[in-house]
Design a protein around this motif. Sequence first.
Motif, PDB file in Angstrom:
ATOM      1  N   GLN A 145       0.587  -1.144   0.057  1.00 44.97           N
ATOM      2  CA  GLN A 145      -0.050  -0.266  -0.004  1.00 44.97           C
ATOM      3  C   GLN A 145       0.875   1.406   0.045  1.00 44.97           C
ATOM      4  O   GLN A 145       1.890   1.495   0.976  1.00 44.97           O
ATOM      5  CB  GLN A 145      -0.948  -0.086   1.061  1.00 44.97           C
ATOM      6  N   SER A 161      -9.674  -1.325   6.919  1.00 43.85           N
ATOM      7  CA  SER A 161      -9.415  -2.599   8.211  1.00 43.85           C
ATOM      8  C   SER A 161      -8.950  -1.912   9.644  1.00 43.85           C
ATOM      9  O   SER A 161      -9.483  -2.692  10.078  1.00 43.85           O
ATOM     10  CB  SER A 161      -8.185  -3.648   7.249  1.00 43.85           C
ATOM     11  N   ARG A 185      -4.265   6.414  -1.250  1.00 46.14           N
ATOM     12  CA  ARG A 185      -2.985   5.924  -1.331  1.00 46.14           C
ATOM     13  C   ARG A 185      -2.259   6.656  -2.646  1.00 46.14           C
ATOM     14  O   ARG A 185      -2.991   7.312  -3.236  1.00 46.14           O
ATOM     15  CB  ARG A 185      -3.300   4.232  -1.986  1.00 46.14           C
ATOM     16  N   GLU A 200     -15.202  -2.775   4.414  1.00 38.31           N
ATOM     17  CA  GLU A 200     -15.124  -3.828   4.849  1.00 38.31           C
ATOM     18  C   GLU A 200     -15.743  -4.191   6.117  1.00 38.31           C
ATOM     19  O   GLU A 200     -16.467  -3.949   5.732  1.00 38.31           O
ATOM     20  CB  GLU A 200     -13.825  -2.780   5.949  1.00 38.31           C
ATOM     21  N   PHE A 241      -2.839  -9.787   7.439  1.00 36.44           N
ATOM     22  CA  PHE A 241      -3.286  -9.928   8.551  1.00 36.44           C
ATOM     23  C   PHE A 241      -4.940 -10.714   8.659  1.00 36.44           C
ATOM     24  O   PHE A 241      -5.959 -11.069   9.376  1.00 36.44           O
ATOM     25  CB  PHE A 241      -5.096  -8.509   8.607  1.00 36.44           C
ATOM     26  N   THR A 242      -5.321 -11.986   7.654  1.00 34.25           N
ATOM     27  CA  THR A 242      -5.893 -13.094   7.022  1.00 34.25           C
ATOM     28  C   THR A 242      -5.178 -14.313   6.738  1.00 34.25           C
ATOM     29  O   THR A 242      -3.815 -13.773   6.083  1.00 34.25           O
ATOM     30  CB  THR A 242      -6.722 -12.719   6.035  1.00 34.25           C
ATOM     31  N   ALA A 294     -13.328 -11.858   7.248  1.00 37.60           N
ATOM     32  CA  ALA A 294     -12.929  -9.689   6.866  1.00 37.60           C
ATOM     33  C   ALA A 294     -12.662 -10.877   5.557  1.00 37.60           C
ATOM     34  O   ALA A 294     -12.723 -11.700   5.087  1.00 37.60           O
ATOM     35  CB  ALA A 294     -11.757  -9.363   7.768  1.00 37.60           C
ATOM     36  N   PHE A 295     -13.369  -9.435   4.693  1.00 41.73           N
ATOM     37  CA  PHE A 295     -13.079  -9.412   3.249  1.00 41.73           C
ATOM     38  C   PHE A 295     -13.082  -8.043   3.640  1.00 41.73           C
ATOM     39  O   PHE A 295     -13.525  -6.913   4.237  1.00 41.73           O
ATOM     40  CB  PHE A 295     -14.659  -9.916   2.858  1.00 41.73           C
TER      41      PHE A 295
END
Length: 327
Positions: A145, A161, A185, A200, A241-242, A294-295
Amino acid sequence: MENKILEAKDLKSLDEVRVEIFGKKGLLTEQFAKLKDLPNEEKKDFAKNLNIQKATLNKLFEHKKEELYLKHLEESLKAEAVDVSMFSHLQSAGALHPVQQTMDKIIDYFVSLNFEVQEGPLIEDDFHNFQALNLPVYHPARDMQDTFYLENGLVMRTHTSPVQIRYMQKSQPPFRMICPGSVFRRDFDITHTPMFHQVEGLVVDKSGKISFANLKYILEDFLKYMFGDVEVRFRPSFFPFTEPSTEVDISCIFCEGRGCRVCSHTGWLEVLGSGMVDANVFEAVGYRDVGGYAFGIGVERFAMLIHKIPDLRSLFEGDIRLLEQFR
Ligand code: PHE
């Protein structure tokens, strides 16, 4: 003569009466003309009476004129009155921006499944945007990012997130929540703008209650709701994070999977990122014995696909000719 004045219906006919009485060949002028033919001893009385009559008629005339003028004024004001509560047919109604429309449609889906809608700050600290999401300082995954750092060490949030973290810090599972909002970004090309929107999603329950199958089911159902009868594909991927992480594709809605320029001849379009929440994330917020998924959905990406918009940047130029098409 009095009656003629009193009977005048409007200013125009009153003016005709004026000429008829006071004009050069008027009735009153005719009377005065008689004066010169009268014997001298009658002249004085005749003239006196005539002058009195003239003065009376004048007064009557002025009075009538005023009365008719007021009547005229009142009527024309009534006729010209503007009804401010009336709609003009030329008025064009505003409408929601296509990105907002898409966002609303996404939110509607999850709200119908009892997801709570949360918001968080646009300016984040390093802990919420990165560290708590298993992105330690100097970790190379931060390069995924392109971040806007502020001088005081804060960042413009690069994704939604961090709201996962903020939400978990203040609540206890089980819960399902979504967080719609803008993110930032350092990107700018036909599919990226420095500001864009994400929704999110986070679902957490006791350990063992939430599985990858739940994630798969909900995202498949959601994508069919958004895009109609498409095929959905889960592809292994990486997010800090996943774990496991998966990127989700739909069969290309432009060529129905046959392969075209939009899908780079693969037949598939990548539409979102997701995965099972990494144990380190739960640890960062002090959760024990829980599980969840999460997505993250890119709203502009959805809007572009749904409306077949070729250049994402055009969504934020504020060009009315483009926006009008989404009324
Ligand atoms: N935060 C990720 C991004 O912005 C998307 C994501 C969210 C991926 C949640 C997985 C789980 O790219």
